[in-house]
Design an enzyme around this catalytic site. Structure first.
Site, PDB file in Angstrom:
ATOM      1  N   SER A   1       0.764  -0.967   0.225  1.00 11.69           N
ATOM      2  CA  SER A   1      -0.166  -0.229   0.166  1.00 11.69           C
ATOM      3  C   SER A   1       0.674   1.274  -0.487  1.00 11.69           C
ATOM      4  O   SER A   1       0.471   2.509  -0.618  1.00 11.69           O
ATOM      5  CB  SER A   1      -0.950  -0.196   1.468  1.00 11.69           C
ATOM      6  OG  SER A   1      -0.698   0.423   2.525  1.00 11.69           O
TER       7      SER A   1
ATOM      8  N   LYS B   1       0.339   4.846   6.359  1.00 18.07           N
ATOM      9  CA  LYS B   1      -0.535   5.794   5.831  1.00 18.07           C
ATOM     10  C   LYS B   1       0.450   7.147   5.850  1.00 18.07           C
ATOM     11  O   LYS B   1       0.661   7.548   6.753  1.00 18.07           O
ATOM     12  CB  LYS B   1      -1.889   5.864   5.648  1.00 18.07           C
ATOM     13  CG  LYS B   1      -2.715   4.275   5.626  1.00 18.07           C
ATOM     14  CD  LYS B   1      -2.476   3.843   3.958  1.00 18.07           C
ATOM     15  CE  LYS B   1      -3.046   2.556   4.539  1.00 18.07           C
ATOM     16  NZ  LYS B   1      -2.426   1.476   3.851  1.00 18.07           N
TER      17      LYS B   1
END
Length: 182
Positions: free
Chosen positions: A42, A90
């Site tokens: 990711s 993230k």
């Protein structure tokens, strides 16, 4: 007989050192920083550019987020809003007051509420992020990735950055977000 006395002194020194080292270590890991292995795709290409064959290990700075001082472009570790047993890493795309153009969230545009962040993985389409679960509470942030410390070939400081196409459209105070360094 002298060996027995030496052994006891060594054992006592070890035990007393252990009882000092453990609380100090726990305090450091709880308040200052710790290391974490980054798994998954990711955050590619920023983290794990070679995939699972050589996962990055990052230093997560807990001290810098203690007062929720997080900025756009920071890579943060948060408790997953969907599974509190899981930690996810993230990039911060928007801070409170920012208007964000989403990538598949239920609303095309979102104003990030007070006390929240909009986070996304760098590898869009392969990321479980705010486009899935919405804005994330600042209280779920528990560290900011400051350095890649493994593998040695990738040792580097992690600088905050947001790609031009993912920058907020507008901040709540009405200012457009033009002040970025490209």
């Amino acid at each position: 007989m002298a060996q027995t006395g030496f052994g006891r002194r060594y054992f006592k020194a070890f035990v007393s050192g252990f009882f000092v080292a453990v609380p100090v270590t726990v305090t450091v890991l709880d308040r200052l920083a710790y290391v974490a292995r980054v798994e998954g795709a990711s955050m590619q290409p920023s983290l794990n550019p070679d995939g699972e064959s050589s996962p990055d290990v990052v230093l997560l700075n807990r001290w810098s987020v203690r007062n929720y001082q997080v900025q756009r472009g920071d890579i943060v570790s948060v408790l997953s809003p969907k599974d509190p047993q899981q930690k996810i890493i993230k990039r911060v795309i928007g801070i409170e007051g920012d208007f964000i153009k989403t990538l598949g969230y239920k609303n095309r545009y979102v104003r990030v509420p007070d006390g929240h962040l909009w986070i996304e993985g760098d590898h869009h389409g392969h990321s479980f992020d705010s486009n899935t679960f919405g804005p994330v509470s600042l209280g779920l942030v528990h560290g900011r990735a400051s350095h890649i410390i493994w593998p040695p070939s990738r040792w580097q400081r992690i600088e905050p950055s947001v790609s031009p196409e993912r920058r907020p459209l507008l901040n709540w105070d009405g200012a457009t977000e033009d002040g970025y360094d490209d």
